[in-house]
Enzyme design. Sequence first.
Site, PDB file in Angstrom:
ATOM      1  N   GLY A  51      17.145 -31.104  40.839  1.00  0.00           N
ATOM      2  CA  GLY A  51      15.999 -31.194  41.281  1.00  0.00           C
ATOM      3  C   GLY A  51      15.402 -31.767  42.392  1.00  0.00           C
ATOM      4  N   ASP A  70      15.760 -24.412  40.518  1.00  0.00           N
ATOM      5  CA  ASP A  70      14.857 -25.226  40.556  1.00  0.00           C
ATOM      6  C   ASP A  70      13.488 -24.901  40.325  1.00  0.00           C
ATOM      7  OD1 ASP A  70      16.611 -27.057  41.444  1.00  0.00           O
ATOM      8  OD2 ASP A  70      16.671 -26.418  43.717  1.00  0.00           O
ATOM      9  N   LEU A  77      27.175 -27.633  36.422  1.00  0.00           N
ATOM     10  CA  LEU A  77      27.336 -27.051  34.995  1.00  0.00           C
ATOM     11  C   LEU A  77      25.731 -26.493  34.624  1.00  0.00           C
ATOM     12  CD1 LEU A  77      29.581 -29.835  33.140  1.00  0.00           C
ATOM     13  CD2 LEU A  77      30.078 -27.404  34.005  1.00  0.00           C
TER      14      LEU A  77
END
Length: 386
Positions: free
Chosen positions: A181, A137, A287
């Site tokens: 996110g 992130d 992924l």
Amino acid sequence: MAGKNLLVMHGGGPTAVINASLYGIVDEAKRSGAFAHVYGSHGGPAGMLSGTYIALDEIDDDVLAGLRDAPGSAIGTGRDALGGHYPQMVEVLVKNGIDVVMLTGGNGTMNTCALLQEACREAGADIQVIGVPKTMDNDIAEIDHAPGYGSAARYAAQSVGEVCCDVHSMPIHIVVVEVMGRSAGWVAAATALAEQCGQGGPDLIYVPERAFDEEAFLADCKRLIEEKGGGVVVASEGLHDAEGNPIVDPIMEVERETYFGDVSSHLANLIVARLGYKARSEKPGLLGRASMTLRSERDVDEAEEVGRAAVRAALDGATGVMVGIKRVPGEEYAVATDLIDVERVRLIERLLPDEFINEAGNGVTQAFKDWAAPLVGDLPQFVSFL
């Protein structure tokens, strides 16, 4: 055997390069000759609390070198809520003769570092606690970027570049791509680099740093339909309205963790229902943080280096610190490591700064692209005659 005993713990979700940091720690510790044993906490905080360790120093060097190319966490990780268990954890560490603890993770794990260090001091235990940064992130404060982000950013940028080629070939719909996110839009922003692939990047990018306006979103999409016949939209999973409410009700919330609803499907359905135009959703999910194929080699090297730097810091007697990454000024990209007091990073989320988000709040600036490009590396060029 003379020397200290070192324990490594992984906390939070894995990245594509968390094992590269582990390799850097183990290899540097073995090379130093200053450690009697190097252990890994089996399954993250739970393994540390129970004293379930993996003897990493007993593994062949050739096998250890494979950590650089291994997805997930080779020793396991977790999001266990430790609550008031820190005194018990210190007891377990003392019982097992642990002298140095290295915790690899994000701002939540750095909070664990701070609390564990405090518990060690209160118990009079001479144990060094060092944080090793890790998060896809990129929301750890006080550092230029976090190991794990470059690979997630590269995966998102190239994948969206491939989708852009598909839509450019047959512009009959709008494709909404959702990326991870929770509170910060660093990964979503990186998809702007898809333009390097030669077919243009995403037409719209929405990040959590800006309140999501449904009507403005639909107006943007209507413009795309009228001008291009289709387009690519990227949305962070943590989008919220002006009141701070997620645009899709969370499926579940557990302490700091929010399990978001399907944002991409919601937005695609809005386009279909409100604009009467074809739309589809894509959600790479895990992924984006597990891919070895699309990882950033620079990210791998830097992840290994922060692990080695953590060992050097331990040998210098440091404690209560996190290894940082700072960008060295100059025309050529270069970084150096430093040490940051964990009190300055614990539970603090680093968001995209205003200068990285465009005025309309639906894209990024050139300043962001210039900052992110070295972390992602060169992307492939796709041929098209359109």
